[in-house]
Motif scaffolding. Structure first.
Motif, PDB file in Angstrom:
ATOM      1  N   SER A 261       0.733  -1.389   0.115  1.00  0.00           N
ATOM      2  CA  SER A 261      -0.037  -0.168   0.013  1.00  0.00           C
ATOM      3  C   SER A 261       0.821   1.407  -0.146  1.00  0.00           C
ATOM      4  CB  SER A 261      -0.964   0.121   1.304  1.00  0.00           C
ATOM      5  OG  SER A 261      -1.660  -1.081   1.224  1.00  0.00           O
ATOM      6  N   ALA A 262       1.925   1.127   1.011  1.00  0.00           N
ATOM      7  CA  ALA A 262       2.869   2.196   0.847  1.00  0.00           C
ATOM      8  C   ALA A 262       3.615   2.645  -0.502  1.00  0.00           C
ATOM      9  CB  ALA A 262       3.690   2.166   1.941  1.00  0.00           C
ATOM     10  N   LEU A 263       3.945   1.723  -1.124  1.00  0.00           N
ATOM     11  CA  LEU A 263       4.498   1.674  -2.397  1.00  0.00           C
ATOM     12  C   LEU A 263       3.700   2.341  -3.345  1.00  0.00           C
ATOM     13  CD1 LEU A 263       6.997  -1.448  -2.639  1.00  0.00           C
ATOM     14  CD2 LEU A 263       7.384   0.957  -2.012  1.00  0.00           C
ATOM     15  N   ARG A 264       2.567   1.734  -3.403  1.00  0.00           N
ATOM     16  CA  ARG A 264       1.362   2.284  -4.490  1.00  0.00           C
ATOM     17  C   ARG A 264       1.050   3.868  -4.163  1.00  0.00           C
ATOM     18  NH1 ARG A 264      -1.021  -2.061  -6.862  1.00  0.00           N
ATOM     19  NH2 ARG A 264      -1.062  -3.802  -5.772  1.00  0.00           N
ATOM     20  N   SER A 265       1.282   4.438  -2.992  1.00  0.00           N
ATOM     21  CA  SER A 265       1.114   5.723  -2.791  1.00  0.00           C
ATOM     22  C   SER A 265       2.193   6.649  -3.345  1.00  0.00           C
ATOM     23  CB  SER A 265       0.669   6.000  -1.414  1.00  0.00           C
ATOM     24  OG  SER A 265       1.808   5.938  -0.571  1.00  0.00           O
ATOM     25  N   ARG A 266       3.621   5.919  -3.403  1.00  0.00           N
ATOM     26  CA  ARG A 266       4.510   6.833  -3.731  1.00  0.00           C
ATOM     27  C   ARG A 266       4.967   6.772  -5.196  1.00  0.00           C
ATOM     28  NH1 ARG A 266       7.836   8.245   0.851  1.00  0.00           N
ATOM     29  NH2 ARG A 266       6.550   7.825   2.839  1.00  0.00           N
ATOM     30  N   ALA A 296      17.846   6.661  -6.098  1.00  0.00           N
ATOM     31  CA  ALA A 296      16.685   7.465  -5.584  1.00  0.00           C
ATOM     32  C   ALA A 296      15.441   6.664  -5.257  1.00  0.00           C
ATOM     33  CB  ALA A 296      16.346   8.314  -6.609  1.00  0.00           C
ATOM     34  N   VAL A 297      15.144   5.514  -6.225  1.00  0.00           N
ATOM     35  CA  VAL A 297      14.071   4.617  -6.058  1.00  0.00           C
ATOM     36  C   VAL A 297      14.247   3.782  -4.680  1.00  0.00           C
ATOM     37  CG1 VAL A 297      12.690   2.542  -6.807  1.00  0.00           C
ATOM     38  CG2 VAL A 297      13.548   4.523  -8.538  1.00  0.00           C
ATOM     39  N   TYR A 298      15.203   3.535  -4.602  1.00  0.00           N
ATOM     40  CA  TYR A 298      15.490   2.539  -3.164  1.00  0.00           C
ATOM     41  C   TYR A 298      15.314   3.597  -2.070  1.00  0.00           C
ATOM     42  CZ  TYR A 298      17.981   0.721   0.737  1.00  0.00           C
ATOM     43  OH  TYR A 298      18.196   0.475   2.016  1.00  0.00           O
ATOM     44  N   SER A 299      16.107   4.743  -1.936  1.00  0.00           N
ATOM     45  CA  SER A 299      15.637   5.733  -0.989  1.00  0.00           C
ATOM     46  C   SER A 299      14.099   6.098  -0.643  1.00  0.00           C
ATOM     47  CB  SER A 299      16.281   7.144  -1.290  1.00  0.00           C
ATOM     48  OG  SER A 299      17.630   6.763  -1.205  1.00  0.00           O
ATOM     49  N   GLU A 300      13.401   6.194  -1.882  1.00  0.00           N
ATOM     50  CA  GLU A 300      12.053   6.339  -1.649  1.00  0.00           C
ATOM     51  C   GLU A 300      11.511   5.121  -0.861  1.00  0.00           C
ATOM     52  OE1 GLU A 300       8.498   8.967  -2.016  1.00  0.00           O
ATOM     53  OE2 GLU A 300      10.676   9.036  -1.876  1.00  0.00           O
ATOM     54  N   ILE A 301      11.887   3.848  -1.339  1.00  0.00           N
ATOM     55  CA  ILE A 301      11.121   2.770  -0.949  1.00  0.00           C
ATOM     56  C   ILE A 301      11.302   2.766   0.634  1.00  0.00           C
ATOM     57  CG2 ILE A 301      11.375   0.005  -0.860  1.00  0.00           C
ATOM     58  CD1 ILE A 301      11.924   0.282  -3.816  1.00  0.00           C
ATOM     59  N   ARG A 302      12.420   2.870   1.064  1.00  0.00           N
ATOM     60  CA  ARG A 302      13.032   2.891   2.452  1.00  0.00           C
ATOM     61  C   ARG A 302      12.267   3.617   3.221  1.00  0.00           C
ATOM     62  NH1 ARG A 302      17.389   5.377   5.455  1.00  0.00           N
ATOM     63  NH2 ARG A 302      18.263   3.732   6.980  1.00  0.00           N
ATOM     64  N   LYS A 312      16.758  -2.741   4.352  1.00  0.00           N
ATOM     65  CA  LYS A 312      18.271  -2.767   4.110  1.00  0.00           C
ATOM     66  C   LYS A 312      18.538  -3.351   2.831  1.00  0.00           C
ATOM     67  CE  LYS A 312      22.432  -5.125   6.051  1.00  0.00           C
ATOM     68  NZ  LYS A 312      22.998  -6.126   7.262  1.00  0.00           N
ATOM     69  N   LYS A 313      19.424  -2.569   2.270  1.00  0.00           N
ATOM     70  CA  LYS A 313      19.695  -3.147   0.777  1.00  0.00           C
ATOM     71  C   LYS A 313      20.715  -4.058   0.673  1.00  0.00           C
ATOM     72  CE  LYS A 313      23.270   0.289   0.069  1.00  0.00           C
ATOM     73  NZ  LYS A 313      22.979   1.237   1.351  1.00  0.00           N
ATOM     74  N   LYS A 319      18.618  -1.460 -13.026  1.00  0.00           N
ATOM     75  CA  LYS A 319      17.211  -1.896 -12.952  1.00  0.00           C
ATOM     76  C   LYS A 319      16.629  -2.849 -11.945  1.00  0.00           C
ATOM     77  CE  LYS A 319      15.190  -0.889 -16.444  1.00  0.00           C
ATOM     78  NZ  LYS A 319      14.225   0.258 -16.789  1.00  0.00           N
ATOM     79  N   LEU A 320      17.426  -3.009 -11.164  1.00  0.00           N
ATOM     80  CA  LEU A 320      17.287  -4.120 -10.131  1.00  0.00           C
ATOM     81  C   LEU A 320      17.466  -3.831  -8.479  1.00  0.00           C
ATOM     82  CD1 LEU A 320      16.294  -7.239  -9.220  1.00  0.00           C
ATOM     83  CD2 LEU A 320      18.614  -7.552  -9.989  1.00  0.00           C
ATOM     84  N   ILE A 321      16.504  -3.980  -7.643  1.00  0.00           N
ATOM     85  CA  ILE A 321      16.965  -3.531  -6.293  1.00  0.00           C
ATOM     86  C   ILE A 321      16.375  -4.815  -5.579  1.00  0.00           C
ATOM     87  CG2 ILE A 321      16.121  -1.970  -4.400  1.00  0.00           C
ATOM     88  CD1 ILE A 321      15.468   0.071  -6.590  1.00  0.00           C
ATOM     89  N   THR A 322      17.297  -5.283  -4.951  1.00  0.00           N
ATOM     90  CA  THR A 322      16.852  -6.355  -3.602  1.00  0.00           C
ATOM     91  C   THR A 322      17.202  -5.783  -2.259  1.00  0.00           C
ATOM     92  OG1 THR A 322      19.066  -7.287  -3.754  1.00  0.00           O
ATOM     93  CG2 THR A 322      17.349  -8.126  -5.491  1.00  0.00           C
ATOM     94  N   LEU A 323      16.338  -6.219  -1.550  1.00  0.00           N
ATOM     95  CA  LEU A 323      16.665  -5.618  -0.174  1.00  0.00           C
ATOM     96  C   LEU A 323      15.700  -6.534   0.881  1.00  0.00           C
ATOM     97  CD1 LEU A 323      13.411  -4.169   0.752  1.00  0.00           C
ATOM     98  CD2 LEU A 323      14.421  -2.599  -1.086  1.00  0.00           C
TER      99      LEU A 323
END
Length: 326
Positions: A261-266, A296-302, A312-313, A319-323
């Motif tokens: 839900s948080a990611l959908r809003s951002r 920048a995308v990871y920071s917003e996810i965090r 924690k990344k 094009k890939l983020i794992t955390l």
């Protein structure tokens, strides 16, 4: 037997490009290398006798003109090119170091793309290949080196090529297939066939080159058609989140619901690919103006998930983020 490019009723061979120890993804360098290779071939054996066969040159020019007009103002996708795996599952680096015919095909693809001002990425260094293989363990459901490599190197689309030469019919057959990098979704395939009417050994280089060039305009149209539609949503990133063992029961369900839900809003849009007990695998569309790169995308996810868990990344590539969510 190597499958990616084979001879029917004769000795098998694969379309292969030689790998260099220091890859350079510059479009100018790729264009220079491709032109130099075919310039040398022309000087040795003369111009290609196949460029106008079956009006393929005229047909390609018409398709290119249509695409150029239709997509003149479109920011083009970054593309990675690799040979399709052989029957034993070997591909990429192995094929790119064991056969001259695949080198010819890859140079033809790269030449076409760089002349059309695409940025082309290549998987050439051994260290890159090892990193891709290791990264496959971190991505749910990943078993395709080309798919993971395209994510790591920042490609938007990847192209696999294969083909065969029928000695009896003297016919060269090639097939190019394009995939979306973030999901490995098939975007389209294009085949081409050319008759070899020349007995010279060098003619095989030309006919591979011209068959690939014959197939590319049609495939390019399919890629751009997808790309224009997809870019309206934003830039794609694949995100894989692993949830720590400290969450269980209702708390685990809450974390999953709250994070999505948080990611959908951002972000512009998200698409959940898979959700297991402790893994969330999704595609995220980000506004390139607000989020210029993957960090920048990871920071917003965090920030988005901070009320539910600490992020924690593990790995951040283009094009890939794992955390981990702890």
């Amino acid at each position: 037997m190597l499958k990616s490019f084979s001879v029917v009723a004769a000795t098998a061979f694969v379309l292969v490009a030689c790998a260099s120890s220091t890859p350079d993804n510059s479009a100018d360098v790729s264009r220079s290398h491709a032109k130099a290779g075919y310039g040398s071939l022309d000087r040795e054996v003369g111009p290609s006798p196949y460029a106008g066969q079956n009006n393929s040159k005229q047909e390609a020019q018409v398709q290119q003109a249509v695409a150029a007009k239709q997509y003149a103002n479109v920011q083009k996708p970054i593309i990675m090119v690799l040979p399709a795996p052989d029957s034993a599952g070997l591909g990429g680096k192995f094929i790119l170091s064991h056969n001259q015919n695949s080198r010819t095909a890859m140079e033809a693809v790269n030449e076409y793309l760089t002349e059309k001002s695409y940025e082309v990425r290549s998987l050439e260094a051994q260290s890159e290949l090892e990193e891709v293989v290791n990264m496959m363990n971190d991505i749910s459901g990943a078993n395709d080196v080309s798919y993971v490599a395209s994510l790591m190197l920042g490609a938007d689309v990847y192209i696999k090529y294969s083909g065969s030469y029928d000695i009896r019919q003297k016919m060269m057959n090639v097939e190019l297939t394009a995939y979306e990098a973030s999901t490995a979704r098939l975007l389209g395939s294009q085949a081409a066939h050319l008759k070899n009417n020349d007995s010279r050994k060098e003619s095989l280089n030309y006919i591979i080159h011209d068959a690939v060039k014959k197939a590319l305009p049609g495939l390019e149209q399919k890629i751009l058609s997808y790309w224009v539609e997809d870019m309206q949503k934003g830039v794609q990133y694949k995100v894989v989140m692993n949830i720590a063992e400290s969450f269980d029961g209702a708390a685990l369900e809450d974390v999953q619901d709250n994070v999505v839900s948080a990611l959908r809003s951002r972000f512009s849009s998200i698409r959940v690919n898979a959700m297991s007990e402790r893994t969330i695998d999704l595609i995220l569309y980000a506004d390139p103006v607000k989020f210029p790169d993957s960090y920048a995308v990871y920071s917003e996810i965090r920030n988005a998930v901070s009320s539910s868990a600490n992020a924690k990344k593990n790995n951040i590539s283009k094009k890939l983020i794992t955390l981990d969510l702890q």
